[in-house]
Design a protein around this motif. Structure first.
Motif, PDB file in Angstrom:
ATOM      1  N   GLN A  52       0.845  -1.130   0.064  1.00 55.68           N
ATOM      2  CA  GLN A  52       0.064   0.051  -0.166  1.00 55.68           C
ATOM      3  C   GLN A  52       0.886   1.142   0.056  1.00 55.68           C
ATOM      4  OE1 GLN A  52      -2.246  -1.339   3.643  1.00 55.68           O
ATOM      5  NE2 GLN A  52      -3.941  -0.325   2.316  1.00 55.68           N
ATOM      6  N   SER A  73      -5.894  -1.093  -4.386  1.00 55.05           N
ATOM      7  CA  SER A  73      -4.478  -0.817  -4.218  1.00 55.05           C
ATOM      8  C   SER A  73      -4.012  -0.752  -5.856  1.00 55.05           C
ATOM      9  CB  SER A  73      -3.595  -2.020  -3.908  1.00 55.05           C
ATOM     10  OG  SER A  73      -3.503  -3.136  -4.833  1.00 55.05           O
ATOM     11  N   VAL A 122      -8.192  -4.183   4.970  1.00 53.50           N
ATOM     12  CA  VAL A 122      -7.507  -3.707   3.751  1.00 53.50           C
ATOM     13  C   VAL A 122      -8.044  -4.047   2.569  1.00 53.50           C
ATOM     14  CG1 VAL A 122      -5.462  -3.217   2.491  1.00 53.50           C
ATOM     15  CG2 VAL A 122      -5.350  -3.375   5.023  1.00 53.50           C
TER      16      VAL A 122
END
Length: 435
Positions: A173, A204, A199
């Motif tokens: 990230q 990403s 996440v």
């Protein structure tokens, strides 16, 4: 329009490619005959001299090279260059604990770097990418092979290696990784762990994943792409031939892996007879290296089952495409990128007092990671002992397997005569993975 790293060679017309192969084959055969006693002996035994190789079909007159030949020549017996020219040594696990050793000259490293750069480019990577390299560094060829290729491409490489998954996710990230290289199973594990950490890995910057070192299926590709939000590309290699970057899918088609035929001559043979099979038919992949200096290999039997097609590809590359590997012609297992033979585990078990020579390896995939359970019989005296003694023995076996082979397993000790016997070849492996 495809992007090429070396357009001239990647798009050579077949006639020119085959002319180059023959020239390089002739030079390689002469080199090994002059410098490697094993090849001189095997060629002489077959009644063949280097000057007898006048066409590519003459390659079939040469004897095969096997993994056993490499073991018998441990460590440097098959090297064709003197040690003062060898700048790198890699190795893969061998069946008796002795690794299969390969050596690289500076020119070999440059060739490998270029072929990995080509492979990255075919997979859709480019100079501006940030490549998150989670292949293992060390004697295993994956990490450094991908690393040098990424640098040759001119991309930024993060040499994160394997493990420490939470840190991997953070770095992915924070550093803005755009290309992921690792085993396919580890990519799914990364996605799972990211979700557990809250996440969203799909948001990403990851765009492409280049996955190899273990068998995987088309269904698994779909799962990876859905979970990570990237294009998943299959790469093939083996340390004996070079390492990663022997063949790769192009992002345009994702249908068969282009094998770099200006450096390797592929053949597909019937594993029982050793005879070639027709284009498109499944058989064992045999590879001859035609530019390697450190340890050139003639007709190396990979034991991988595949087929080859020379049909034109929409990406414009003229190199043949091998199908996704569909199995092995021997009993080797690939567990989390580590090569494991039942005989390796057997060689560990037979040294341990109280353990019977009857065992079963159960391979599965849980939470998208390969697992290995070793069931082994113990003698009556041990089995009737207190539970603490059994636990200590099981931990000892697990540690010895980890130390020797580099693979984590769970050992289950079972009563004598509970593992099924066979009148023929013992069934040592139960592979429950849906590959």
């Amino acid at each position: 329009m495809a992007n090429y790293f070396n357009e001239e060679f990647e798009t050579l017309p077949r006639a020119a490619l085959e002319a180059l192969q023959l020239k390089r084959l002739q030079a390689t055969v002469a080199r090994v005959y002059a410098n490697v006693p094993f090849y001189k002996q095997s060629f002489d035994a077959a009644g063949i001299k280097p000057e007898d190789i006048r066409s590519l079909t003459d390659l079939q007159r040469l004897p095969f090279t096997t993994k056993q030949n490499m073991r018998d020549s441990y460590p440097y017996g098959l090297f064709a260059a003197p040690m003062e020219e060898i700048v790198r040594i890699h190795a893969s696990s061998g069946t008796t604990g002795k690794p299969t050793v390969v050596g690289y000259t500076q020119k070999d490293i440059e060739t490998w770097s270029e072929l990995m750069a080509r492979s990255f480019m075919a997979a859709g990577a480019h100079k501006g990418d940030i490549i998150h390299n989670a292949y293992g560094y060390g004697l295993f060829t994956g990490g450094l092979g991908a690393h040098y290729g990424a640098e040759k491409l001119g991309a930024s490489v993060i040499p994160i290696s394997g493990g420490n998954t939470k840190r991997q996710i953070m770095i992915m990230q924070d550093f803005g990784s755009t290309v992921l290289t690792c085993t396919p199973s580890y990519s799914l594990y990364l996605a799972e762990e990211a979700a557990a950490e809250g996440v969203d890995i799909k948001s990403s910057k990851l765009r492409v994943g280049i996955f190899g070192a273990e068998p995987w299926s088309e269904a698994m590709r779909g799962e990876i792409e859905a979970n990570l939000g990237l294009d998943a590309i299959d790469i093939y290699g083996l340390s004996e031939i070079m390492g990663p970057g022997v063949a790769i899918e192009c992002i345009e088609e994702k249908h068969g892996l282009h094998i770099w035929e200006d450096h390797f001559i592929p053949e597909i043979i019937n594993p029982e007879t050793g005879q070639p099979v027709a284009e498109g038919e499944k058989g064992e992949l045999v590879i001859t290296t035609i530019t390697k200096q450190g340890i050139p290999l003639i007709r190396y039997r990979t034991r991988d089952i595949t087929s080859i097609s020379y049909a034109p590809c929409a990406c414009g590359r003229t190199h043949g495409r091998i199908a996704r590997m569909s199995g092995r012609s021997d009993d080797m297992l690939i567990i989390r990128g580590v090569n494991v033979f039942p005989s390796q585990i057997e060689s560990i078990l037979v040294r341990i007092e109280g353990v019977e020579p009857h065992y079963l390896l159960i391979v599965d995939r849980k939470d998208n990671l390969d697992t290995l359970e070793v069931q082994v019989e113990v003698d009556e005296r041990i089995f009737s002992d207190e539970i603490k003694v059994l636990q200590t023995l099981a931990r000892r076996i697990e540690k010895e397997i980890k130390d020797m082979l580099g693979v984590t397993c769970t050992v289950k000790l079972v009563e004598p005569k509970t593992i099924q016997r066979s009148e023929g070849k013992a069934q040592r492996v139960r592979d429950n993975r849906k590959l």
